[in-house]
Write a protein that holds these residues in place. Structure first.
Motif, PDB file in Angstrom:
ATOM      1  N   THR A  60       0.825  -1.204   0.000  1.00 21.75           N
ATOM      2  CA  THR A  60       0.000   0.000   0.000  1.00 21.75           C
ATOM      3  C   THR A  60       0.858   1.251   0.000  1.00 21.75           C
ATOM      4  O   THR A  60       1.803   1.369   0.789  1.00 21.75           O
ATOM      5  N   ILE A  61       0.518   2.190  -0.882  1.00 25.86           N
ATOM      6  CA  ILE A  61       1.169   3.501  -0.939  1.00 25.86           C
ATOM      7  C   ILE A  61       0.121   4.568  -0.624  1.00 25.86           C
ATOM      8  O   ILE A  61      -0.974   4.558  -1.196  1.00 25.86           O
ATOM      9  N   LEU A  62       0.467   5.476   0.277  1.00 27.70           N
ATOM     10  CA  LEU A  62      -0.384   6.628   0.564  1.00 27.70           C
ATOM     11  C   LEU A  62       0.198   7.847  -0.133  1.00 27.70           C
ATOM     12  O   LEU A  62       1.347   8.224   0.121  1.00 27.70           O
ATOM     13  N   HIS A  63      -0.578   8.452  -1.026  1.00 27.78           N
ATOM     14  CA  HIS A  63      -0.168   9.659  -1.741  1.00 27.78           C
ATOM     15  C   HIS A  63      -0.883  10.855  -1.120  1.00 27.78           C
ATOM     16  O   HIS A  63      -2.124  10.914  -1.138  1.00 27.78           O
ATOM     17  N   ILE A  64      -0.136  11.785  -0.575  1.00 28.85           N
ATOM     18  CA  ILE A  64      -0.703  13.038  -0.077  1.00 28.85           C
ATOM     19  C   ILE A  64      -0.437  14.080  -1.161  1.00 28.85           C
ATOM     20  O   ILE A  64       0.689  14.562  -1.312  1.00 28.85           O
ATOM     21  N   VAL A  65      -1.433  14.413  -1.958  1.00 26.74           N
ATOM     22  CA  VAL A  65      -1.203  15.266  -3.129  1.00 26.74           C
ATOM     23  C   VAL A  65      -1.780  16.653  -2.892  1.00 26.74           C
ATOM     24  O   VAL A  65      -2.745  16.835  -2.144  1.00 26.74           O
ATOM     25  N   SER A  66      -1.170  17.628  -3.530  1.00 23.18           N
ATOM     26  CA  SER A  66      -1.606  19.015  -3.400  1.00 23.18           C
ATOM     27  C   SER A  66      -2.468  19.398  -4.594  1.00 23.18           C
ATOM     28  O   SER A  66      -2.527  18.675  -5.590  1.00 23.18           O
ATOM     29  N   GLY A  67      -3.103  20.547  -4.503  1.00 29.97           N
ATOM     30  CA  GLY A  67      -4.017  20.959  -5.555  1.00 29.97           C
ATOM     31  C   GLY A  67      -3.422  21.891  -6.572  1.00 29.97           C
ATOM     32  O   GLY A  67      -4.131  22.381  -7.458  1.00 29.97           O
ATOM     33  N   ASN A  68      -2.104  22.159  -6.477  1.00 29.69           N
ATOM     34  CA  ASN A  68      -1.538  23.163  -7.381  1.00 29.69           C
ATOM     35  C   ASN A  68      -1.509  22.685  -8.827  1.00 29.69           C
ATOM     36  O   ASN A  68      -1.789  23.456  -9.741  1.00 29.69           O
ATOM     37  N   THR A  69      -1.148  21.431  -9.068  1.00 33.39           N
ATOM     38  CA  THR A  69      -1.219  20.910 -10.434  1.00 33.39           C
ATOM     39  C   THR A  69      -1.714  19.465 -10.390  1.00 33.39           C
ATOM     40  O   THR A  69      -1.307  18.695  -9.514  1.00 33.39           O
ATOM     41  N   PRO A  70      -2.572  19.079 -11.330  1.00 32.75           N
ATOM     42  CA  PRO A  70      -3.002  17.679 -11.379  1.00 32.75           C
ATOM     43  C   PRO A  70      -1.901  16.758 -11.884  1.00 32.75           C
ATOM     44  O   PRO A  70      -1.940  15.560 -11.631  1.00 32.75           O
ATOM     45  N   SER A 117      -9.852  10.069  -1.256  1.00 34.80           N
ATOM     46  CA  SER A 117     -10.615  10.742  -0.215  1.00 34.80           C
ATOM     47  C   SER A 117     -10.132  12.176  -0.046  1.00 34.80           C
ATOM     48  O   SER A 117      -8.928  12.446  -0.135  1.00 34.80           O
ATOM     49  N   GLU A 118     -11.084  13.077   0.196  1.00 33.87           N
ATOM     50  CA  GLU A 118     -10.717  14.474   0.480  1.00 33.87           C
ATOM     51  C   GLU A 118     -10.360  14.664   1.948  1.00 33.87           C
ATOM     52  O   GLU A 118      -9.720  15.650   2.311  1.00 33.87           O
ATOM     53  N   GLU A 119     -10.776  13.736   2.784  1.00 33.97           N
ATOM     54  CA  GLU A 119     -10.386  13.718   4.192  1.00 33.97           C
ATOM     55  C   GLU A 119      -9.452  12.528   4.401  1.00 33.97           C
ATOM     56  O   GLU A 119      -9.604  11.495   3.757  1.00 33.97           O
ATOM     57  N   LEU A 120      -8.507  12.669   5.311  1.00 35.80           N
ATOM     58  CA  LEU A 120      -7.551  11.588   5.551  1.00 35.80           C
ATOM     59  C   LEU A 120      -8.123  10.617   6.581  1.00 35.80           C
ATOM     60  O   LEU A 120      -8.204  10.955   7.773  1.00 35.80           O
ATOM     61  N   PRO A 121      -8.536   9.421   6.161  1.00 37.62           N
ATOM     62  CA  PRO A 121      -9.014   8.442   7.139  1.00 37.62           C
ATOM     63  C   PRO A 121      -7.912   8.118   8.152  1.00 37.62           C
ATOM     64  O   PRO A 121      -6.733   8.014   7.800  1.00 37.62           O
ATOM     65  N   ASP A 122      -8.288   7.944   9.402  1.00 41.37           N
ATOM     66  CA  ASP A 122      -7.303   7.715  10.462  1.00 41.37           C
ATOM     67  C   ASP A 122      -6.425   6.501  10.189  1.00 41.37           C
ATOM     68  O   ASP A 122      -5.242   6.478  10.561  1.00 41.37           O
ATOM     69  N   LYS A 123      -6.995   5.490   9.529  1.00 44.44           N
ATOM     70  CA  LYS A 123      -6.245   4.247   9.346  1.00 44.44           C
ATOM     71  C   LYS A 123      -5.235   4.323   8.195  1.00 44.44           C
ATOM     72  O   LYS A 123      -4.325   3.494   8.128  1.00 44.44           O
ATOM     73  N   TRP A 124      -5.403   5.278   7.294  1.00 41.39           N
ATOM     74  CA  TRP A 124      -4.537   5.291   6.116  1.00 41.39           C
ATOM     75  C   TRP A 124      -3.046   5.424   6.449  1.00 41.39           C
ATOM     76  O   TRP A 124      -2.231   4.669   5.911  1.00 41.39           O
ATOM     77  N   PRO A 125      -2.641   6.377   7.287  1.00 39.83           N
ATOM     78  CA  PRO A 125      -1.192   6.498   7.550  1.00 39.83           C
ATOM     79  C   PRO A 125      -0.584   5.250   8.182  1.00 39.83           C
ATOM     80  O   PRO A 125       0.594   4.951   7.958  1.00 39.83           O
ATOM     81  N   THR A 126      -1.377   4.516   8.957  1.00 39.65           N
ATOM     82  CA  THR A 126      -0.825   3.312   9.587  1.00 39.65           C
ATOM     83  C   THR A 126      -0.865   2.118   8.645  1.00 39.65           C
ATOM     84  O   THR A 126      -0.052   1.194   8.774  1.00 39.65           O
ATOM     85  N   GLU A 127      -1.791   2.098   7.697  1.00 42.52           N
ATOM     86  CA  GLU A 127      -1.871   1.000   6.731  1.00 42.52           C
ATOM     87  C   GLU A 127      -0.756   1.045   5.697  1.00 42.52           C
ATOM     88  O   GLU A 127      -0.344   0.010   5.163  1.00 42.52           O
ATOM     89  N   ALA A 128      -0.283   2.232   5.379  1.00 45.71           N
ATOM     90  CA  ALA A 128       0.631   2.400   4.245  1.00 45.71           C
ATOM     91  C   ALA A 128       2.024   1.862   4.551  1.00 45.71           C
ATOM     92  O   ALA A 128       2.549   2.033   5.655  1.00 45.71           O
ATOM     93  N   ASN A 129       2.609   1.224   3.556  1.00 49.18           N
ATOM     94  CA  ASN A 129       4.031   0.851   3.622  1.00 49.18           C
ATOM     95  C   ASN A 129       4.912   2.003   3.171  1.00 49.18           C
ATOM     96  O   ASN A 129       6.063   2.130   3.593  1.00 49.18           O
ATOM     97  N   VAL A 130       4.354   2.846   2.291  1.00 50.78           N
ATOM     98  CA  VAL A 130       5.067   4.001   1.748  1.00 50.78           C
ATOM     99  C   VAL A 130       4.144   5.211   1.848  1.00 50.78           C
ATOM    100  O   VAL A 130       2.952   5.109   1.543  1.00 50.78           O
ATOM    101  N   ILE A 131       4.696   6.343   2.273  1.00 47.75           N
ATOM    102  CA  ILE A 131       3.964   7.612   2.251  1.00 47.75           C
ATOM    103  C   ILE A 131       4.706   8.554   1.319  1.00 47.75           C
ATOM    104  O   ILE A 131       5.902   8.801   1.490  1.00 47.75           O
TER     105      ILE A 131
END
Length: 357
Positions: A60-70, A117-131
């Motif tokens: 699992t990879i968690l991508h925290i992306v910004s809105g400046n460019t798609p 998701s537009e909100e960060l589910p609490d479990k996502w950061p702990t589920e991810a192998n990569v952020i």
């Protein structure tokens, strides 16, 4: 679904988004080969360096992306899908339609590997192998604090880019410069803040202003907030005041709007653009390294003209990780090492098998 098949489906979906630049299955597989040695290494053991070797993608990879460019968001997601991971995408609260549209263009087997998701589910950061985190210094610091020692944490933080004109007496590069300064409304890390010009820098600024107007007529800037518009007006007022007091400044600006701004100036230092198609033009200093010293840690890309290896050598040590032709700053190839990092290799875990065949 093996790597080659995933690459084919991803390239077909990416073709619907021209801002990603040319994207073929061969381009994506070439990225795998360049970083992992063999395009099959994600599917089975292959012989690398005389040893049976396999690269295991993170579950699992968690991508925290910004809105400046798609573009940045889709590039990160495509890389995660290419290696075969499940991908969790935290998009801005305002949404990022391109991510949703891209997922809709994929076959179901790949769709099931994406959650958005537009909100960060609490479990996502702990589920991810990569952020993988995109954003400003505060955003990066926040998610760095959430990362666990066993997780891979990849950062794409605040970055600045610029252009350098080494030789262009006929102003042949101005259309490309205007494009680089206008695409994504200058919000991305590859958007130039400054163009340094050897030769007639003031004349270059005037011609660039004309091209900025032409680009605006073809592709108007997107809507901006009142605060952003006021920041641009404040910049224009400050520059006009300084010019009236004898400073070597020439201001070119769109009439009746804040659609674009080009400012010629000679004062030392790297001026920060308020973005939204505001760009500075300066004479190329004799000591460019000194000019860039204060922003060295945040430099990303420089677009040059002409794009020769000789000119690239001049800039190799200045802090950027990508040097390209001016006019192509916004369309990096898939082989681009963003922020000077490999894109795939840091994500995988290697296994070697010392066994008889």
């Amino acid at each position: 679904m093996n790597t080659a098949t995933r690459a084919s489906h991803l390239a077909a979906a990416a073709a619907k988004f021209p801002f990603l630049g040319p994207t073929t299955a061969d381009d994506l597989l070439a990225l795998v080969r360049s970083e992992l040695g063999d395009e099959r290494v994600l599917d089975d053991f292959v012989t690398l360096g005389g040893v049976a070797t396999r690269a295991l993608a993170p579950v699992t990879i968690l991508h925290i992306v910004s809105g400046n460019t798609p573009a940045a968001a889709l590039q990160s997601l495509i890389r995660g899908l290419l290696i075969g991971s499940r991908n969790l995408c935290k998009i801005p609260a305002a949404g990022l339609p391109a991510v949703m549209e891209f997922r809709a263009a994929l076959p179901q087997e790949l769709v099931t590997r994406i959650e958005i998701s537009e909100e960060l589910p609490d479990k996502w950061p702990t589920e991810a192998n990569v952020i993988i985190a995109f954003g400003n210094d505060e955003t990066i610091a926040h998610f760095r604090g959430l990362a666990k020692p066993q997780q891979v944490f990849v950062v794409h933080g605040h970055a600045l880019s610029f252009g350098v004109i080494f030789d262009d007496p006929d102003f042949a590069s101005v259309a490309g410069a205007a494009r680089d300064a206008s695409v994504f409304d200058q919000q991305g890390c590859l958007s130039p803040h400054v163009i340094y010009v050897r030769g007639d820098a003031a004349g270059y600024a005037e011609r660039l202003a004309q091209e900025m107007q032409r680009f605006h007529e073809r592709e108007p800037r997107g809507a901006i907030t009142l605060s952003e518009a006021n920041t641009i007006r404040a910049l224009r007022d400050d520059l006009a005041f300084r010019a009236a007091n004898g400073e070597a400044i020439v201001l070119h600006a769109s009439q009746g709007s804040t659609a674009w701004t080009v400012a010629y100036l000679e004062s030392p230092g790297f001026p920060r653009s308020p973005l939204n198609r505001c760009i500075f033009v300066k004479p190329l200093p004799s000591d460019l390294a000194a000019e860039l010293r204060d922003v060295h840690a945040h430099l990303s890309c420089t677009g040059i003209w002409p794009a020769t290896l000789e000119n690239a050598r001049v800039l190799a040590d200045c802090g950027v990780s990508r040097i390209c032709l001016l006019g192509e700053m916004q369309t990096p190839p898939w082989s681009w090492r963003q922020d000077g990092q490999l894109a795939l290799a840091p994500l995988v875990r290697w296994v070697t098998a010392e066994c008889a065949r």
